[in-house]
Design a protein around this motif. Sequence first.
Motif, PDB file in Angstrom:
ATOM      1  N   GLY A  66       5.452 -11.238  -0.798  1.00  0.00           N
ATOM      2  CA  GLY A  66       5.791  -9.820  -0.918  1.00  0.00           C
ATOM      3  C   GLY A  66       6.265  -9.243   0.397  1.00  0.00           C
ATOM      4  N   HIS A  67       6.832  -8.042   0.328  1.00  0.00           N
ATOM      5  CA  HIS A  67       7.408  -7.402   1.515  1.00  0.00           C
ATOM      6  C   HIS A  67       7.135  -5.909   1.481  1.00  0.00           C
ATOM      7  CE1 HIS A  67      10.731  -5.385   3.758  1.00  0.00           C
ATOM      8  NE2 HIS A  67      10.486  -6.339   4.625  1.00  0.00           N
ATOM      9  N   LEU A  68       6.654  -5.390   2.593  1.00  0.00           N
ATOM     10  CA  LEU A  68       6.418  -3.955   2.737  1.00  0.00           C
ATOM     11  C   LEU A  68       7.269  -3.421   3.878  1.00  0.00           C
ATOM     12  CD1 LEU A  68       4.899  -1.258   2.289  1.00  0.00           C
ATOM     13  CD2 LEU A  68       3.101  -2.124   3.800  1.00  0.00           C
ATOM     14  N   LEU A  69       8.157  -2.493   3.568  1.00  0.00           N
ATOM     15  CA  LEU A  69       8.930  -1.785   4.580  1.00  0.00           C
ATOM     16  C   LEU A  69       8.124  -0.566   4.987  1.00  0.00           C
ATOM     17  CD1 LEU A  69      11.517  -1.190   6.218  1.00  0.00           C
ATOM     18  CD2 LEU A  69      12.401  -0.006   4.183  1.00  0.00           C
ATOM     19  N   ALA A  70       7.674  -0.534   6.243  1.00  0.00           N
ATOM     20  CA  ALA A  70       6.804   0.538   6.734  1.00  0.00           C
ATOM     21  C   ALA A  70       7.588   1.429   7.689  1.00  0.00           C
ATOM     22  CB  ALA A  70       5.585  -0.056   7.437  1.00  0.00           C
ATOM     23  N   CYS A  71       7.637   2.726   7.387  1.00  0.00           N
ATOM     24  CA  CYS A  71       8.462   3.668   8.151  1.00  0.00           C
ATOM     25  C   CYS A  71       7.587   4.648   8.926  1.00  0.00           C
ATOM     26  CB  CYS A  71       9.369   4.459   7.209  1.00  0.00           C
ATOM     27  SG  CYS A  71      10.403   3.450   6.122  1.00  0.00           S
ATOM     28  N   ASP A  72       7.840   4.766  10.222  1.00  0.00           N
ATOM     29  CA  ASP A  72       7.135   5.738  11.048  1.00  0.00           C
ATOM     30  C   ASP A  72       7.967   5.984  12.303  1.00  0.00           C
ATOM     31  OD1 ASP A  72       3.789   6.513  10.849  1.00  0.00           O
ATOM     32  OD2 ASP A  72       4.926   7.152  12.606  1.00  0.00           O
ATOM     33  N   VAL A  73       7.547   6.974  13.095  1.00  0.00           N
ATOM     34  CA  VAL A  73       8.259   7.279  14.336  1.00  0.00           C
ATOM     35  C   VAL A  73       7.359   7.198  15.562  1.00  0.00           C
ATOM     36  CG1 VAL A  73      10.014   8.732  13.237  1.00  0.00           C
ATOM     37  CG2 VAL A  73       7.871   9.772  14.016  1.00  0.00           C
TER      38      VAL A  73
ATOM     39  N   PHE B 107       0.897   5.891  10.234  1.00  0.00           N
ATOM     40  CA  PHE B 107      -0.225   6.285  11.085  1.00  0.00           C
ATOM     41  C   PHE B 107      -0.826   5.020  11.705  1.00  0.00           C
ATOM     42  CE2 PHE B 107      -4.509   8.666  11.460  1.00  0.00           C
ATOM     43  CZ  PHE B 107      -4.171   9.115  12.726  1.00  0.00           C
ATOM     44  N   THR B 108      -2.119   4.760  11.555  1.00  0.00           N
ATOM     45  CA  THR B 108      -2.723   3.586  12.183  1.00  0.00           C
ATOM     46  C   THR B 108      -2.860   2.404  11.229  1.00  0.00           C
ATOM     47  OG1 THR B 108      -4.945   4.453  11.756  1.00  0.00           O
ATOM     48  CG2 THR B 108      -3.966   4.943  13.905  1.00  0.00           C
ATOM     49  N   GLY B 109      -2.267   2.501  10.062  1.00  0.00           N
ATOM     50  CA  GLY B 109      -2.132   1.325   9.225  1.00  0.00           C
ATOM     51  C   GLY B 109      -3.148   1.118   8.126  1.00  0.00           C
ATOM     52  N   TYR B 110      -4.022   2.082   7.871  1.00  0.00           N
ATOM     53  CA  TYR B 110      -5.035   1.880   6.828  1.00  0.00           C
ATOM     54  C   TYR B 110      -4.380   1.662   5.465  1.00  0.00           C
ATOM     55  CZ  TYR B 110      -9.694   2.363   4.706  1.00  0.00           C
ATOM     56  OH  TYR B 110     -10.875   2.125   4.037  1.00  0.00           O
ATOM     57  N   SER B 111      -3.470   2.553   5.106  1.00  0.00           N
ATOM     58  CA  SER B 111      -2.843   2.442   3.789  1.00  0.00           C
ATOM     59  C   SER B 111      -1.972   1.197   3.693  1.00  0.00           C
ATOM     60  CB  SER B 111      -2.023   3.694   3.469  1.00  0.00           C
ATOM     61  OG  SER B 111      -1.098   3.984   4.498  1.00  0.00           O
ATOM     62  N   SER B 112      -1.297   0.833   4.782  1.00  0.00           N
ATOM     63  CA  SER B 112      -0.431  -0.344   4.720  1.00  0.00           C
ATOM     64  C   SER B 112      -1.230  -1.633   4.597  1.00  0.00           C
ATOM     65  CB  SER B 112       0.514  -0.396   5.918  1.00  0.00           C
ATOM     66  OG  SER B 112      -0.142  -0.123   7.116  1.00  0.00           O
ATOM     67  N   VAL B 113      -2.419  -1.682   5.196  1.00  0.00           N
ATOM     68  CA  VAL B 113      -3.283  -2.843   4.977  1.00  0.00           C
ATOM     69  C   VAL B 113      -3.639  -2.944   3.494  1.00  0.00           C
ATOM     70  CG1 VAL B 113      -5.573  -3.822   5.393  1.00  0.00           C
ATOM     71  CG2 VAL B 113      -4.240  -2.961   7.316  1.00  0.00           C
ATOM     72  N   CYS B 114      -4.007  -1.815   2.884  1.00  0.00           N
ATOM     73  CA  CYS B 114      -4.381  -1.813   1.466  1.00  0.00           C
ATOM     74  C   CYS B 114      -3.220  -2.238   0.582  1.00  0.00           C
ATOM     75  CB  CYS B 114      -4.872  -0.424   1.055  1.00  0.00           C
ATOM     76  SG  CYS B 114      -6.408   0.091   1.873  1.00  0.00           S
ATOM     77  N   ILE B 115      -2.022  -1.758   0.886  1.00  0.00           N
ATOM     78  CA  ILE B 115      -0.842  -2.109   0.092  1.00  0.00           C
ATOM     79  C   ILE B 115      -0.458  -3.566   0.301  1.00  0.00           C
ATOM     80  CG2 ILE B 115       1.629  -1.675  -0.209  1.00  0.00           C
ATOM     81  CD1 ILE B 115       1.022   1.280   0.566  1.00  0.00           C
ATOM     82  N   ALA B 116      -0.370  -3.986   1.566  1.00  0.00           N
ATOM     83  CA  ALA B 116       0.096  -5.343   1.868  1.00  0.00           C
ATOM     84  C   ALA B 116      -0.858  -6.399   1.336  1.00  0.00           C
ATOM     85  CB  ALA B 116       0.291  -5.506   3.368  1.00  0.00           C
ATOM     86  N   ARG B 117      -2.150  -6.133   1.391  1.00  0.00           N
ATOM     87  CA  ARG B 117      -3.120  -7.087   0.844  1.00  0.00           C
ATOM     88  C   ARG B 117      -2.927  -7.293  -0.654  1.00  0.00           C
ATOM     89  NH1 ARG B 117      -8.972  -5.319   3.434  1.00  0.00           N
ATOM     90  NH2 ARG B 117      -9.007  -6.811   5.170  1.00  0.00           N
ATOM     91  N   ALA B 118      -2.454  -6.268  -1.338  1.00  0.00           N
ATOM     92  CA  ALA B 118      -2.284  -6.348  -2.791  1.00  0.00           C
ATOM     93  C   ALA B 118      -0.975  -7.021  -3.188  1.00  0.00           C
ATOM     94  CB  ALA B 118      -2.357  -4.943  -3.399  1.00  0.00           C
TER      95      ALA B 118
END
Length: 219
Positions: A86-93, A70-81
């Motif tokens: 570290g590496h976050l693979l983020a999937c969207d369309v 979506f607009t990245g709220y959850s990925s900011v929370c995950i990536a900051r932690a």
Amino acid sequence: MDVDATESEVSDYLLAHSTAADPLLRELAAETATAFPDVDGMRISHDEGVLLGMLVRLVGARRAVEVGVFTGYSSVCIARALPADGHLLACDVNGEWTAVARRYWARAGVADRIDLRLAPAAETLQALPRDPVIDFAFVDADKPSYPIYYEELVTRLRPGGVMVLDNVLLGGRVLDDADTSAAAATMRQVNDTVAADERVESVMLPVRDGISIVRRRTG
């Protein structure tokens, strides 16, 4: 004892007694609500974001996957932690939604930890090596595809790795047998699969629209 307060009062109390959102997350939430008011409900609540970050830290995750940006709220929370390496693979369309996410990732200083894949998530996950190296995964995307996402991720979770599935209650629709929609039927299937899966231990919690926390067994 039962809680007599209204749902909104309980929500306000929960948020008031969780670690507060910083200015960047508050701005991201406000921009999402303004730019995409019809789908703003897709954004996770702040207390759920705090929980995701806490779980990432507790697991000691370095390799994470998010299905549904979506607009990245959850990925900011995950990536900051995640740690600096570290590496976050983020999937969207959706390029429009994730363009907002990219801006906030940069502002949060975590853009170098995130690899955005704009493609059907099932294809992205199926193309990953089969090695069980994922430490943490968060699934919050199209509900009919949850069985695929779950299986592709659980086989790649390292022992002790954790997956969080969002919206497992679907506003209570999973309890209504008369609701035969694809989303409700699939979510019931996924919930039953997780509960019976001997590869994992799991707990379903009434956090917002329901989450299941799934941990890959170590033995």
